[in-house]
Design a protein around this motif. Structure first.
Motif, mmCIF file in Angstrom:
data_model
loop_
_atom_site.group_PDB
_atom_site.id
_atom_site.type_symbol
_atom_site.label_atom_id
_atom_site.label_comp_id
_atom_site.label_asym_id
_atom_site.label_seq_id
_atom_site.Cartn_x
_atom_site.Cartn_y
_atom_site.Cartn_z
ATOM 1 N N THR A 119 0.815 -1.217 0.000
ATOM 2 C CA THR A 119 0.000 0.000 0.000
ATOM 3 C C THR A 119 0.848 1.266 0.000
ATOM 4 O OG1 THR A 119 -0.212 -0.142 2.420
ATOM 5 C CG2 THR A 119 -2.013 -1.056 1.087
ATOM 6 N N SER A 120 2.158 1.136 0.217
ATOM 7 C CA SER A 120 3.020 2.312 0.102
ATOM 8 C C SER A 120 3.102 2.786 -1.347
ATOM 9 C CB SER A 120 4.429 2.000 0.623
ATOM 10 O OG SER A 120 5.080 1.031 -0.194
ATOM 11 N N TYR A 121 2.731 1.921 -2.297
ATOM 12 C CA TYR A 121 2.692 2.301 -3.713
ATOM 13 C C TYR A 121 1.315 2.825 -4.126
ATOM 14 C CZ TYR A 121 7.084 -0.293 -4.084
ATOM 15 O OH TYR A 121 8.371 -0.732 -3.916
ATOM 16 N N VAL A 122 0.314 2.618 -3.275
ATOM 17 C CA VAL A 122 -1.049 3.056 -3.582
ATOM 18 C C VAL A 122 -1.170 4.541 -3.271
ATOM 19 C CG1 VAL A 122 -3.489 2.776 -3.042
ATOM 20 C CG2 VAL A 122 -1.992 0.771 -3.129
ATOM 21 N N ARG A 123 -1.722 5.288 -4.217
ATOM 22 C CA ARG A 123 -1.847 6.736 -4.036
ATOM 23 C C ARG A 123 -3.103 7.053 -3.214
ATOM 24 N NH1 ARG A 123 1.878 8.981 -7.569
ATOM 25 N NH2 ARG A 123 2.455 7.668 -9.359
ATOM 26 N N MET A 124 -2.890 7.254 -1.924
ATOM 27 C CA MET A 124 -3.973 7.669 -1.042
ATOM 28 C C MET A 124 -3.378 8.477 0.098
ATOM 29 S SD MET A 124 -4.912 3.996 0.794
ATOM 30 C CE MET A 124 -6.390 4.681 1.528
ATOM 31 N N ALA A 125 -4.209 9.279 0.747
ATOM 32 C CA ALA A 125 -3.734 10.150 1.816
ATOM 33 C C ALA A 125 -3.120 9.326 2.943
ATOM 34 C CB ALA A 125 -4.884 10.993 2.345
ATOM 35 N N ALA A 126 -2.082 9.890 3.571
ATOM 36 C CA ALA A 126 -1.347 9.157 4.603
ATOM 37 C C ALA A 126 -2.226 8.818 5.804
ATOM 38 C CB ALA A 126 -0.139 9.980 5.051
ATOM 39 N N GLY A 127 -3.096 9.759 6.210
ATOM 40 C CA GLY A 127 -3.936 9.528 7.377
ATOM 41 C C GLY A 127 -4.890 8.350 7.214
ATOM 42 N N PRO A 128 -5.734 8.341 6.163
ATOM 43 C CA PRO A 128 -6.632 7.205 5.951
ATOM 44 C C PRO A 128 -5.888 5.877 5.778
ATOM 45 C CG PRO A 128 -7.363 9.075 4.680
ATOM 46 C CD PRO A 128 -6.031 9.454 5.254
ATOM 47 N N ARG A 129 -4.744 5.922 5.085
ATOM 48 C CA ARG A 129 -3.974 4.682 4.899
ATOM 49 C C ARG A 129 -3.494 4.149 6.245
ATOM 50 N NH1 ARG A 129 1.770 3.994 4.159
ATOM 51 N NH2 ARG A 129 2.191 1.847 3.579
ATOM 52 N N ALA A 130 -2.955 5.027 7.092
ATOM 53 C CA ALA A 130 -2.481 4.595 8.406
ATOM 54 C C ALA A 130 -3.626 4.034 9.241
ATOM 55 C CB ALA A 130 -1.804 5.758 9.126
ATOM 56 N N ALA A 131 -4.784 4.690 9.197
ATOM 57 C CA ALA A 131 -5.936 4.218 9.973
ATOM 58 C C ALA A 131 -6.378 2.840 9.504
ATOM 59 C CB ALA A 131 -7.081 5.222 9.849
ATOM 60 N N LEU A 132 -6.450 2.647 8.183
ATOM 61 C CA LEU A 132 -6.855 1.351 7.652
ATOM 62 C C LEU A 132 -5.838 0.270 8.020
ATOM 63 C CD1 LEU A 132 -8.159 2.361 4.107
ATOM 64 C CD2 LEU A 132 -9.530 1.486 6.010
ATOM 65 N N LEU A 133 -4.561 0.602 7.956
ATOM 66 C CA LEU A 133 -3.528 -0.377 8.306
ATOM 67 C C LEU A 133 -3.624 -0.786 9.772
ATOM 68 C CD1 LEU A 133 -0.344 0.908 6.414
ATOM 69 C CD2 LEU A 133 -1.652 -1.182 5.947
ATOM 70 N N LEU A 134 -3.874 0.169 10.652
ATOM 71 C CA LEU A 134 -3.975 -0.143 12.076
ATOM 72 C C LEU A 134 -5.200 -1.002 12.363
ATOM 73 C CD1 LEU A 134 -2.894 3.263 13.661
ATOM 74 C CD2 LEU A 134 -1.577 1.149 13.539
ATOM 75 N N VAL A 135 -6.318 -0.703 11.701
ATOM 76 C CA VAL A 135 -7.517 -1.547 11.849
ATOM 77 C C VAL A 135 -7.221 -2.957 11.343
ATOM 78 C CG1 VAL A 135 -9.876 -1.916 11.043
ATOM 79 C CG2 VAL A 135 -9.145 0.365 11.757
ATOM 80 N N PHE A 136 -6.545 -3.039 10.211
ATOM 81 C CA PHE A 136 -6.202 -4.339 9.632
ATOM 82 C C PHE A 136 -5.286 -5.124 10.573
ATOM 83 C CE2 PHE A 136 -3.585 -6.738 6.344
ATOM 84 C CZ PHE A 136 -4.535 -7.735 6.185
ATOM 85 N N ALA A 137 -4.282 -4.449 11.150
ATOM 86 C CA ALA A 137 -3.370 -5.121 12.069
ATOM 87 C C ALA A 137 -4.105 -5.639 13.304
ATOM 88 C CB ALA A 137 -2.241 -4.175 12.482
ATOM 89 N N ALA A 138 -4.973 -4.807 13.876
ATOM 90 C CA ALA A 138 -5.736 -5.224 15.055
ATOM 91 C C ALA A 138 -6.620 -6.415 14.732
ATOM 92 C CB ALA A 138 -6.572 -4.051 15.570
ATOM 93 N N ASP A 139 -7.235 -6.387 13.558
ATOM 94 C CA ASP A 139 -8.108 -7.488 13.157
ATOM 95 C C ASP A 139 -7.309 -8.769 12.959
ATOM 96 O OD1 ASP A 139 -10.645 -8.453 12.670
ATOM 97 O OD2 ASP A 139 -10.536 -8.094 10.522
ATOM 98 N N CYS A 140 -6.113 -8.659 12.392
ATOM 99 C CA CYS A 140 -5.262 -9.846 12.217
ATOM 100 C C CYS A 140 -4.921 -10.473 13.562
ATOM 101 C CB CYS A 140 -3.977 -9.467 11.477
ATOM 102 S SG CYS A 140 -4.188 -9.098 9.724
ATOM 103 N N VAL A 141 -4.622 -9.622 14.558
ATOM 104 C CA VAL A 141 -4.301 -10.119 15.891
ATOM 105 C C VAL A 141 -5.509 -10.834 16.501
ATOM 106 C CG1 VAL A 141 -3.706 -9.435 18.245
ATOM 107 C CG2 VAL A 141 -2.501 -8.413 16.302
#
Length: 259
Positions: free
Chosen positions: A75-97
């Motif tokens: 997703t570092s290659y995906v063109r999207m705002a840093a804030g929404p990307r970070a939020a989605l990644l953190l949700v994804f990480a929590a869900d994986c755990v």
């Protein structure tokens, strides 16, 4: 005079943001959990297949860990705002755990992790895992949509690899959703044993399509470290996408025939 082909310059790596560092560390811990449970399986024994097996914390730890690391990087290659990307990644990480944690907990308790509604606690774990699967679908679909909305960045072949990886990942999400839905229906109608076996035909399709988001971008990245021309690298990535898609179609046909 004959011309010599020089290796293209390697773009500088951007420093990792805190969310990316956290997600990568979490992914590494999940992979480590899977490997540790592989050792537990070797020591304790037991079946590899079936609803109660050490296989589940092994395979889910490895798969979720690798996928979390891969999605964080890709997703570092995906063109999207840093804030929404970070939020989605953190949700994804929590869900994986949560997913790996629930599966691991039930393995140590010696009961099935999915589709088990024998007790109130087992039902809560099973439904939490099902809801977590829905969260995965939402987050990863958001990344996939973003990758198609704007052309991803990166070296030659990377935009195609990222988009193809996410497109094939959607197949994994769809097959996983079908497995959960069918299993829940069978469980609710009193066919518990059939529910456990109902997921088997779709598991190869789910497994193969799950890791395209890592394999294809990794190939594009490795090619960028060679002295091949951009056109050659794009052709190789295109060929790899075709081969991967053919494998997904083959496992899909196999699943349909065994359904």
């Amino acid at each position: 005079m004959p011309t010599t082909r020089t290796r293209p310059p390697t773009p500088p790596e951007l420093p990792l943001r805190p969310a990316e560092r956290l997600c990568r560390a979490t992914g590494a811990l999940l992979v480590l959990s899977g490997l540790l449970h592989l050792l537990v399986l070797a020591v304790d024994g037991g079946p590899w297949d079936g609803p109660v097996s050490w296989r589940k914390p092994v395979t889910f730890g490895l798969s979720f860990g690798l996928t979390l690391v891969a999605v964080t990087w890709v997703t570092s290659y995906v063109r999207m705002a840093a804030g929404p990307r970070a939020a989605l990644l953190l949700v994804f990480a929590a869900d994986c755990v949560v997913e790996v944690g629930g599966i691991t907990l039930q393995a140590w308790r010696g009961v099935p992790s999915h589709l088990d509604m024998e007790t109130g606690f087992d039902t809560a774990v099973s439904m939490t895992l099902a809801v977590g699967g829905g969260v995965l679908v939402v987050v990863l679909t958001a990344f996939a949509v973003a990758s198609f909305r704007s052309r991803p960045a990166g070296p030659a072949g990377m935009p195609l690899a990222v988009r193809s990886g996410f497109a094939i990942l959607l197949v994994a999400l769809a097959s996983g959703a079908v497995m959960i839905a069918r299993g829940v229906i069978l469980t609710r109608t009193g066919h518990q044993e059939a529910a456990y076996h109902s997921t088997a035909p779709l598991k190869p399709l789910h497994g193969v399509s799950l890791h395209a988001v890592l394999v294809l971008p990794a190939l594009a990245w490795l090619l960028s470290r060679t002295d091949r021309s951009e056109a050659a690298r794009e052709r190789i990535v295109l060929w790899a996408v075709g081969c991967y898609a053919a494998a997904v179609v083959a496992t899909g046909v196999q699943a349909a025939l065994a359904w």
